[in-house]
Design a protein around this motif. Structure first.
Motif: not given
Length: 485
Positions: A48-50, A184-185, A260-262, A335-337
């Motif tokens: 989620q962070e990435q 993410a890179a 990340a959710l946005v 599922e965290n998202m």
């Protein structure tokens, strides 16, 4: 402007638009497929962070492209036909390339001189900041070349490059993420490689090198481009404020995880829906410009295609919003998202009104009064930012949704209030009335599915609801046509 009434020419152009739509359809459908599979692939590849870091980096990329490159390509589309008719393409192309080159140099100069301020503004790691700056070079070249390809009405070539670019980026992103563990890179590197290859392909397809040669630049060529393009850049920046600033605001308040959710809510709506809806505008706008230049009244054509847009868009968005939880679970792998489902109805209807303004603001482009579009979009963007700042601390994701929808809706309302002489647009009332009629049995089916928990998968339910709507609409439309004949 005095208009020429030429129904035969007008009908020929309408048929041409439909022909181009068919040619563009593969690129848009493949682009739609690419956008659909992007969310599940990237949410499964990255934490989620990435994913939040990727979301912010792409938003930063779009911000810089709006200011320094995109408007040059759009100016290339708008005036290409004019310079082609007066046999002045070499000097025109030299002007475009010169402006784009100066913009790139200016961008890097500003980035180096004010790197600390920009780094703080975008709030991304420094290596991502530099990667985005380098990525803009091939992206800027693609923006110009692809618009020149559209101006030449080479829809098949445009389709091919769009498809190749979309899937090459996804494939390379997965490759770099799996084998080099770049996080993410991986996506930024994949975009750089893919778009660079596409630029070479576009040079070949557009055949620009056959007519391009550096010539002395004259102000009489630069001024119309600047007058048309800079307001477009300002307008696009206002649109960016409406659709993208919420990610930065959420990131500054709650960090990359909430951003990340946005990003997921955005990925499930705007790129997917705009790609689908652009199937009409990408074919229609170049030909509408040609009609206007030929002094043909384009209002009936714009109204007709506005009706087609509403017919396609509104049912899809409504069903997507009703089934927002199921829709999100289908496409989000992490599922965290899942919480991003809260944004889907707000973002989807926001996209509906945003895409509709492609038709209501076309008047400003035809009349070269893009400063009006900039003004109304800027007003909407500022109000959207204010709402984000007020509502996010109180309501979290719901606050983002309300602010984004409100900004898009306000932009649409202003675009139908401020109308230029002889470019007033009639709304397709007959189409809307038949849609209301088709909505009655469709609503009954939806009520049965929701209330009685029918043992059918949600995806099948969505398809059934849409099928009932369009079958009913077709019947009503057939009866209406029969009465008129």
């Amino acid at each position: 402007m005095e208009y020429i009434e030429n129904k035969e020419f007008e009908q020929k152009e309408v048929k041409g638009i439909f022909t181009d739509m068919i040619k563009y359809a593969p690129s848009k459908l493949c682009g739609l497929l690419g956008n659909v599979i992007t969310v599940p692939i990237y949410t499964s590849l990255f934490s989620q962070e990435q994913y939040g870091l990727y979301t912010i980096s792409i938003a930063m990329l779009s911000f810089l492209c709006i200011i320094f490159s995109d408007w040059v390509g759009l100016s290339g589309l708008r005036f290409f036909r004019h310079h082609q008719l007066i046999d002045n393409l070499p000097k025109y192309l030299s002007t475009l390339v010169t402006i784009l080159t100066i913009n790139m140099v200016l961008m890097f100069a500003i980035a180096l001189l004010f790197k600390d301020s920009m780094y703080t503004l975008f709030h991304v790691p420094f290596k991502y900041f530099m990667a985005v700056l380098l990525l803009i070079i091939p992206v800027a070249a693609r923006a110009l070349l692809s618009q020149l390809l559209r101006a030449q009405l080479k829809s098949v070539s445009y389709t091919l490059t769009t498809i190749v670019n979309q899937f090459a980026t996804i494939f390379l992103a997965v490759f770099f993420a799996k084998f080099f563990n770049l996080g993410a890179a991986s996506i930024l590197l994949a975009m750089g490689v893919s778009i660079s290859l596409i630029d070479i392909l576009l040079l070949y397809q557009s055949e620009i090198l056959k007519v391009f040669k550096f010539q002395k630049i004259e102000w009489k060529f630069i001024l119309p481009i600047m007058k048309y393009g800079i307001p477009i850049a300002a307008t696009s920046l206002s649109a960016w404020i409406i659709t993208q600033s919420n990610k930065f605001i959420m990131n500054s308040i709650s960090g990359f995880s909430k951003a990340a959710l946005v990003g997921v809510g955005y990925g499930l709506t705007l790129p997917i829906l705009m790609t689908l809806f652009a199937m009409i505008t990408v074919a229609a706008i170049p030909r509408i410009i040609n009609l206007y230049e030929a002094k043909i009244d384009v209002r009936p054509i714009i109204s007709r295609f506005l009706g087609y847009y509403i017919l396609v868009a509104l049912p899809i968005i409504t069903v997507m919003s009703i089934y927002c939880v199921d829709y999100t679970h289908i496409f989000v792998s992490n599922e965290n998202m899942y919480e991003a489902y809260k944004l889907v109805p707000y973002f989807a209807y926001g996209v509906f009104f945003l895409a509709m303004t492609d038709y209501t603001t076309l008047q400003y482009h035809l009349a070269n009064k893009t400063h009006i579009e900039f003004t109304i979009k800027l007003i909407s963007g500022i109000i959207g930012v204010a709402l984000n700042l007020i509502l996010i601390p109180k309501f979290g994701l719901i606050g983002v949704g309300i602010a984004t929808f409100s900004a898009n809706f306000l932009y649409f309302i202003l675009s139908i209030i401020i109308v230029l002489p002889k470019l007033n647009l009639k709304f397709p009332t007959k189409t809307i009335l038949k849609m209301i009629g088709a909505a009655i049995p469709t609503g009954c089916i939806t009520y049965i599915f929701k209330i009685y928990n029918v043992n059918i998968s949600s995806l099948v339910q969505m398809f059934i609801i849409l099928a009932v709507f369009y079958i009913t609409y077709t019947i009503l439309n057939y009866k209406a046509l029969k009465k008129t004949t």
